[in-house]
Write an enzyme that holds these catalytic residues in place. Structure first.
Site, PDB file in Angstrom:
ATOM      1  CG  LEU A 167       2.548  -0.115  -3.058  1.00 38.47           C
ATOM      2  CD1 LEU A 167       3.440  -0.995  -3.958  1.00 38.47           C
ATOM      3  CD2 LEU A 167       1.578  -1.008  -2.290  1.00 38.47           C
ATOM      4  CB  ALA A 168      -0.834   3.596   0.261  1.00 39.88           C
ATOM      5  NE  ARG A 170      -9.564  -0.301   2.391  1.00 41.66           N
ATOM      6  CZ  ARG A 170      -9.180  -0.963   3.476  1.00 41.66           C
ATOM      7  NH1 ARG A 170      -9.215  -2.281   3.478  1.00 41.66           N
ATOM      8  NH2 ARG A 170      -8.768  -0.313   4.537  1.00 41.66           N
ATOM      9  N   GLY A 171      -7.017  -2.436  -2.474  1.00 44.34           N
ATOM     10  CA  GLY A 171      -7.413  -3.209  -3.641  1.00 44.34           C
ATOM     11  C   GLY A 171      -6.573  -2.971  -4.879  1.00 44.34           C
ATOM     12  CB  ALA A 172      -4.669  -0.274  -6.078  1.00 44.04           C
ATOM     13  NE  ARG A 206      -0.416  -7.846  -4.488  1.00 48.53           N
ATOM     14  CZ  ARG A 206      -0.752  -8.776  -5.389  1.00 48.53           C
ATOM     15  NH1 ARG A 206       0.157  -9.258  -6.238  1.00 48.53           N
ATOM     16  NH2 ARG A 206      -1.980  -9.241  -5.427  1.00 48.53           N
ATOM     17  CE1 TYR A 207       4.887  -4.699  -1.689  1.00 45.23           C
ATOM     18  CE2 TYR A 207       5.726  -4.992   0.529  1.00 45.23           C
ATOM     19  CZ  TYR A 207       5.142  -4.203  -0.438  1.00 45.23           C
ATOM     20  OH  TYR A 207       4.816  -2.904  -0.147  1.00 45.23           O
TER      21      TYR A 207
END
Length: 223
Positions: A167-168, A170-172, A206-207
């Site tokens: 998962l990669a 920036r900002g997404a 995030r998670y």
């Protein structure tokens, strides 16, 4: 004492050019000695973070800490917003390979344990395989002005669970998690799993914000 079996890693040995193996820990298995490890250029082992006795024993066998890992499980909500991700196509592979090789440079496949370019090359191959449905089953992408700006790969583990691979973007992060949850919901799954390095604070936040609960923590050690 360290009990278990030493198993060859054929694919990694060929890919990295290092004769590699992994220890599968098992209390009822045979005692592992230095002579069992001697034939291998690289031996990996993953140990639960709370298993301090085994961590000490492995260090006495010459193993060194490489990185920590945190594994999350997310229970999927009844409804998931659709962020309109696209399924990656074969034509996207060159761009995705370049992005993955640039982003994932400090993984557990980094120098000095592997050649300097090994980490980027490994994850470039991972994302290519995901687009082709090999190991991971699919890769979703977001585009901006026609260019890929973020991606996530996914694999269905069983009739109830899926796991995020890479998962990669920036900002997404939020949109990628929504896309991953939507992918799992579309397959009538109930749980989404994902792991990250213990030092990756952005991913950890995030998670957790996406509803993830810590299922386990572990350390990777190499010899």
């Amino acid at each position: 004492m360290v009990n278990g079996t030493v198993e060859p890693l054929a694919w990694e040995s060929q890919f990295f050019g290092l004769n590699s193996a992994i220890i599968r820990l098992n209390e009822s298995g045979p005692l592992i000695t230095a002579s069992d490890l001697a034939p291998w250029a690289r031996v990996q082992v993953k140990v639960p973070a709370a298993d301090t006795a085994r961590l000490d024993a492995l260090q006495q066998l010459g193993f060194k800490l490489v990185e920590g890992e945190v594994d999350f499980a997310l229970t999927l909500p009844p409804a998931v917003d659709d962020p309109q991700a696209e399924i990656a196509k074969l034509d996207d592979i060159p761009v995705l390979r370049t992005l993955a090789s640039q982003i994932f440079t400090q993984s557990r496949f980094r120098a000095p344990w592997y050649p300097p370019e090994a980490s980027g090359r490994f994850y470039a191959q991972w994302i290519e395989n995901a687009v082709k449905g090999e190991y991971d089953h699919e890769c979703l992408v977001f585009r901006a002005d026609g260019h890929i700006r973020a991606f996530v790969s996914l694999r269905q583990l069983n009739p109830h669970e899926a796991r995020i691979g890479l998962l990669a973007g920036r900002g997404a992060g939020e949109a990628l998690m929504q896309a991953a949850m939507g992918w799992a919901k579309a397959r009538s799954l109930s749980t989404l799993r994902v792991a990250t390095q213990s030092g990756n604070t952005a991913a950890l936040k995030r998670y957790i914000q996406s509803g993830g609960n810590v299922e386990s923590t572990a350390y990777w050690l190499y010899r």
